[in-house]
Enzyme design. Sequence first.
Site, PDB file in Angstrom:
ATOM      1  N   GLU A  72      28.917  32.373  64.775  1.00 26.59           N
ATOM      2  CA  GLU A  72      27.578  31.808  64.708  1.00 26.59           C
ATOM      3  C   GLU A  72      26.541  32.928  64.717  1.00 26.59           C
ATOM      4  O   GLU A  72      26.804  34.051  65.176  1.00 26.59           O
ATOM      5  CB  GLU A  72      27.339  30.872  65.901  1.00 26.59           C
ATOM      6  CG  GLU A  72      28.076  29.545  65.789  1.00 26.59           C
ATOM      7  CD  GLU A  72      27.416  28.595  64.804  1.00 26.59           C
ATOM      8  OE1 GLU A  72      27.491  28.869  63.586  1.00 26.59           O
ATOM      9  OE2 GLU A  72      26.827  27.603  65.242  1.00 26.59           O
ATOM     10  N   SER A 100       7.477  36.984  90.710  1.00 22.88           N
ATOM     11  CA  SER A 100       7.503  37.196  89.265  1.00 22.88           C
ATOM     12  C   SER A 100       6.869  38.531  88.894  1.00 22.88           C
ATOM     13  O   SER A 100       5.897  38.976  89.523  1.00 22.88           O
ATOM     14  CB  SER A 100       6.747  36.068  88.549  1.00 22.88           C
ATOM     15  OG  SER A 100       7.347  34.821  88.785  1.00 22.88           O
ATOM     16  N   HIS A 147      12.109  33.952  93.278  1.00 20.48           N
ATOM     17  CA  HIS A 147      11.146  33.590  94.314  1.00 20.48           C
ATOM     18  C   HIS A 147      11.182  34.556  95.492  1.00 20.48           C
ATOM     19  O   HIS A 147      10.213  34.628  96.252  1.00 20.48           O
ATOM     20  CB  HIS A 147      11.413  32.160  94.781  1.00 20.48           C
ATOM     21  CG  HIS A 147      10.953  31.130  93.794  1.00 20.48           C
ATOM     22  ND1 HIS A 147      10.629  29.837  94.137  1.00 20.48           N
ATOM     23  CD2 HIS A 147      10.737  31.202  92.460  1.00 20.48           C
ATOM     24  CE1 HIS A 147      10.247  29.165  93.064  1.00 20.48           C
ATOM     25  NE2 HIS A 147      10.318  29.976  92.032  1.00 20.48           N
ATOM     26  N   LYS A 202       0.876  24.612  81.619  1.00 20.32           N
ATOM     27  CA  LYS A 202       1.094  25.605  80.572  1.00 20.32           C
ATOM     28  C   LYS A 202       2.524  25.522  80.032  1.00 20.32           C
ATOM     29  O   LYS A 202       2.752  25.627  78.820  1.00 20.32           O
ATOM     30  CB  LYS A 202       0.827  27.001  81.126  1.00 20.32           C
ATOM     31  CG  LYS A 202       0.686  28.082  80.061  1.00 20.32           C
ATOM     32  CD  LYS A 202       0.217  29.386  80.688  1.00 20.32           C
ATOM     33  CE  LYS A 202      -0.004  30.444  79.627  1.00 20.32           C
ATOM     34  NZ  LYS A 202      -0.462  31.726  80.207  1.00 20.32           N
ATOM     35  N   ASP A 203       3.479  25.302  80.926  1.00 20.93           N
ATOM     36  CA  ASP A 203       4.870  25.130  80.493  1.00 20.93           C
ATOM     37  C   ASP A 203       5.046  23.855  79.689  1.00 20.93           C
ATOM     38  O   ASP A 203       5.801  23.827  78.704  1.00 20.93           O
ATOM     39  CB  ASP A 203       5.804  25.102  81.709  1.00 20.93           C
ATOM     40  CG  ASP A 203       6.041  26.494  82.285  1.00 20.93           C
ATOM     41  OD1 ASP A 203       5.751  27.480  81.586  1.00 20.93           O
ATOM     42  OD2 ASP A 203       6.514  26.587  83.436  1.00 20.93           O
TER      43      ASP A 203
END
Length: 667
Positions: free
Chosen positions: A285, A217, A213, A241-242
């Site tokens: 893994e 972005s 912030h 959208k998220d």
Amino acid sequence: MTAPGRLNRAIDWIDQRLPIITLMKHSAVDYPTPRNLNYWWNFGSLAGFMLVVMIVTGLVLAMQFTPHVDMAFNSVERIMRDVNYGWLIRYLHMNGASMFFVVVYIHVFRGLYYGSYKPPRELLWWIGLVILLLMMATAFMGYVLPWGQMSLWGATVITNLFSAVPVVGDTIVTLLWGGFSVDNPTLNRFFVLHFLLPFVIFGVVVLHVWALHSVKSNNPLGIDIKGPQDVIPFHPYYTVKDLFGIGVFLIVYCVFVFWYPNALGHPDNYIQANPMVTPPHIVPEWYFLPFYAILRAVPDKLAGVIAMFAAILILFALPWLDSCKVRSGTFRPWFKVAFWVFVIDCFVLGYAGAKPAEEPWILMGRLASGYYFLHFLVILPLLSKYEKTRPLPESIGQPVLGGDAPAPAGGHGGGLAGGAKVLLALAILAVATPALANEETHLRKQDWSWQGVFGTYDEAQLRRGYQVYREVCSACHAMHLISFRNVGALGYTEDAVKQIAGSYTVTDGPDDNGDMFERPAIPSDRFPSPFPNENAAKAANGGALPPDLSLIVKAREGGPDYVFSLITGFAPQPPDVELPPGKYYNTVFPGHAISMPPQITDGAIEFPDGAPNNADAIARDVTAFLQWASEPELEERHAMGVKTVLFLFAATALMYALKRRIWAKVH
């Protein structure tokens, strides 16, 4: 009408003294966000979502887990079998680790492609890499906790790497172990650190968001915000959208949880840890495999450890290694080619890391490792100096609002295509994972009733399988994780269960005189071993310890097909094969020399229901029973999965319609 006013006055009163509401509104509602972020930017919020899922499920599991080498393995199985919806919490957490890494790796590769590490976002990038390192440490320690074979030996191999550090290496290893081998102190330390580190990650994530912030972005164009026309508020545009992205992600996540919960794990971890038996092929893994391949690619131990850590630490130097002023790979044609070659190279590293440490996989790992460092140390610096980039748009809003400059591939207009790519990537992961394991040969593939979306057990088949176990298998094999009361799920009445239990004798005590005694079993007792101890079991079976059958299907690569093929895989000894004394030839068993003699023949069992009793039919029945013993929750899991995924499809479709309506105002 007065209640909202009172609520508003209360919120204002709190906000004046602690402006948390103002802070949240500024950070999550009014925060100005580039208007052209595509679906690849969803993975940041998905990572935060998965962190919350892992913390919540981890807290619930920690309440039931016992961090002791004698009890850890059984406590995990108790969670799966006896705790209400324990299997769901455990599978959410276990598969959540893989989903978390999928999301974060995609998030990192998005940052690599769009240049999110370049000024002024260097510190933001570094904090993100710190989160990745903390995730790796947390995941490694969590993998040790179930205390299976891969847990023990993976911990032994990885912690031993620190012994390569000059002077202080052995001291570090002893400190990690809490002794001179991986044992109970190690498990306790790893449990505490595994519990603590997610909260450290959460704190670093707060710093990550704070830094984001502060510098704003990045975006697919890689250019700075020039004015109000380039931004939109985070809410409602990116919240909806998220939410749509989370819906799509949850569908994929739930498919693994409800239908393929063990696809991303290793079957050896369903075998209780045994320091006296080393697995033939120790692998970490899947999300560590590329780094494991780099470690193995270097023949020198210290150099291999340095190379493995350098593969991660080199990412911190990216702001200087790639000095091109153009951030986004959209406008860098040769960088785009190099990026996708690098992505392929990472998949090759993962594949090579999953294979045994032998040729040609070692050579493949070395070539891929060499290219990994070549990409960062040679290709990126050369492209920074000599690559001719495409012209950039004047502003973010220009291509979005219909200017002359071309919109970037995968921009907002291509958002659905981006989402399809994400699903395709996850599908490739799901398909490729079984290929990473050692291939089993001579397996006779069978159609089982429990396979498929709506698969269920055949109750009659399970009862026949239990009869086969009782009349044949129980002479050598125990089922310590199954209680007599569990067979009620096979259709037996309560009186029948009591009768079955009463036919067994178990050791109990001590009594008032301090002596152990024998008594008839009751429904709450577990199936006893036919031998008083492991040495007696070995002595009666030519030195081989008959495995417990409670998890045999999950503990073997190939699952029920392997068990069925093993039972029916006995064959006459070929003339060119020599077997040790007391061994029998089996086409499926590794090495083909097995201590167990053939047990199933045509007509060996008579079933009360008149079902076929040839060798194949008997083997199928007992395999079905052993599958049920390994996964008694399967039918409930499938039914819950169908309901959950249908709900998610409906909710995601609704969210997509809402997203289109809200985003229509932007175009």
